[in-house]
Design an enzyme around this catalytic site. Structure first.
Site: not given
Lengths: 291, 216
Positions: B85, B193, B195
């Site tokens: 990001c 993202h 994660e």
């Protein structure tokens, strides 16, 4: 292409899931972290925690729940409820929330959204709107007794009803407190202030499972240049398909949030998505492993 | 005797949720260390720079802590970098989020807000929030461990506009072609993202783990 999202929502009080939520074996239905894991396994696109804790102590418990959730599941988490200040927003983001939603505080402090998004960026701040349809009895709208807002923000006050037109009024305090603010104008004003997304709940439909308020959704979705999450009334995959449909009769929403249909084992996120794909709604296809 | 897993510096500068990134890296067999001091960044086998929020504030915070120089040194030393990001956006020359702010200029190009309309003139909802399909291309070593196409979670209003097409190794469609992944040599960065992207995110971080191992 960007896909439409399905979002289970949990009400959390003092760190525990409220409502008589029922789950399959060995899930502690009261532990938000366990329930988040369950929805992660079902490949929900996001999860939302709505905190209804009143006490100050409870806020710290919530931060702990958010931190434990963010460490346990690898899915986006939105947290709202009782967020009063930029500091609250920051604390939740630092604890591990991906997005934070504000509602009442945005009404009482009209600068909050602009201040917060100037610091954290607009992508992570969600404006929650609870709204009710204003009845059209053919007469002139009587502005409801003002709630938390001293005055509705400029241009966002409910206008007198024109027969045949629909209007929706912003409410706070769980839908009990009318504000005299027009939901569509409010959504537009807050999007301009920098809100990144709108979570729009129909208080008329909330908990009814009879379907989302499609005219309200459409009015808001078509008026704002940011994504909108439909909430309130979702009882089936067909209801979600209607909310997410971009056609003339659809709700035009980018995401659909639901609580009870998932919590009561009525269906799973995977089942809902398989049905949505059959109905032609572009959602992320569930993998073979998804429940 | 099994060798210890590679140590990955997860740079913590107050912007975004470093803990979930660290957890996700550990799940892929790496040894993440959440670090805020430059020395720890220089020591690590790889560097992951996460980050959400405001580009200008993030750039200032990294500079103030001396972390930007440490990341550059790690890059010069050939340590595999993964940007997430803001960790992608900071690699470029500048951003116009809240006024013109210089980035690191490691990759040519700029960071700009999405336009209000797409290429066909239809209104585009900004921010770009949700799951979008990413098609990978090119021959960067990270890509050998990835499917040709996968779905990832995005949440951003600004995006990189690379000056050279060969930097773009992953493309999504949002109001036109979006540079979802960029790479050059030991730099790999994604706008989404991993994660937060469930199993597809794990596949990407597994690929990073494999690449870090190759680079050791």
């Amino acid at each position: 292409m960007l896909l439409k999202r399905i979002i289970p929502c949990l009400d959390v009080n003092e760190g525990r899931v409220v409502k008589g939520v029922q789950y399959v074996d060995h899930v502690d239905a009261g532990d938000p972290v366990e329930v988040a894991r369950l929805y992660d396994a079902q490949e929900a696109d996001e999860i939302t925690f709505l905190d209804i804790t009143a006490s100050h102590e409870g806020r710290r418990i919530l931060l702990d729940v958010v931190a434990r959730t963010a460490e346990s599941v690898f899915m986006p988490l939105t947290v709202g409820g009782g967020v009063r200040s930029l500091e609250d927003v920051r604390n939740l983001l630092n604890a591990g929330a991906d997005k934070v939603s504000v509602m009442t505080a945005a009404v009482t402090d009209p600068d909050l959204v602009a201040d917060a998004t100037a610091r954290i960026g607009s992508a992570n701040l969600v404006l929650a709107i609870d709204a009710r349809a204003v009845s059209d009895d053919g007469g002139v709208l009587v502005p409801s007794e003002r709630g938390a807002a001293a005055e509705p923000p400029a241009g966002a006050a409910l206008a007198p009803l024109v027969p045949g037109e629909s209007r929706w009024e912003v409410c706070t305090h769980g839908g009990r407190q009318p504000t005299g603010i027009d939901a569509v104008a409010w959504a537009v004003a807050m999007a301009e202030a920098g809100a990144g997304e709108i979570l729009l709940t129909s208080m008329d439909r909330d908990g009814t499972r009879v379907g989302y308020d499609l005219p309200m959704l459409r009015a808001v979705c078509d008026a704002v240049p940011i994504p909108v999450i439909a909430s309130g009334g979702g009882g089936s995959a067909e209801d979600m398909a209607a909310a997410l449909d971009d056609g003339a009769e659809g709700g035009h929403a980018q995401a659909a949030l639901a609580a009870s249909i998932f919590h009561f084992k009525q269906t799973t996120v995977g089942e809902v998505k398989r049905r949505l794909l059959e109905l032609g709604i572009p959602v992320r296809p569930p993998s073979d492993a998804a429940a | 005797m099994p060798t210890a897993p590679p140590v990955i510096a997860v740079v913590d500068y107050g912007f975004g949720n470093v803990r979930s990134v660290a957890k996700a890296l550990a799940r892929s067999g790496l040894a993440p260390e959440v670090v805020g001091d430059p020395a720890a960044v220089r020591r690590a086998d790889g560097v992951v720079l996460p980050g959400v929020g405001n580009f200008a504030d993030a750039a200032a915070s990294l500079r103030e802590k001396g972390l930007d120089d440490a990341v550059r040194e790690a890059l010069s030393a050939g340590r595999p970098y993964l940007g997430l990001c803001l960790g992608l956006q900071l690699l470029f020359e500048d951003s116009d989020e809240h006024g013109q702010t210089p980035g690191w200029g490691i990759l040519p190009g700029v960071v700009r807000r999405f336009p209000a309309r797409d290429a066909a003139g239809a209104p585009l909802r900004v921010p770009h929030i949700g799951w979008n399909q990413v098609r990978f291309r090119g021959d960067h070593p990270m890509l050998s461990g990835l499917p040709e196409e996968d779905c990832y979670y995005f949440v951003h209003a600004y995006r990189a506009v690379p000056a050279r097409d060969d930097l773009v190794v992953g493309v999504a469609d949002y109001g036109g072609e979006l540079a979802a992944a960029v790479a050059r040599e030991r730099v790999f960065a994604v706008q989404f993202h991993p994660e937060k992207s469930q199993m597809s995110g794990k596949r990407l971080l597994d690929a990073y783990a494999g690449w870090v191992e190759q680079c050791r």
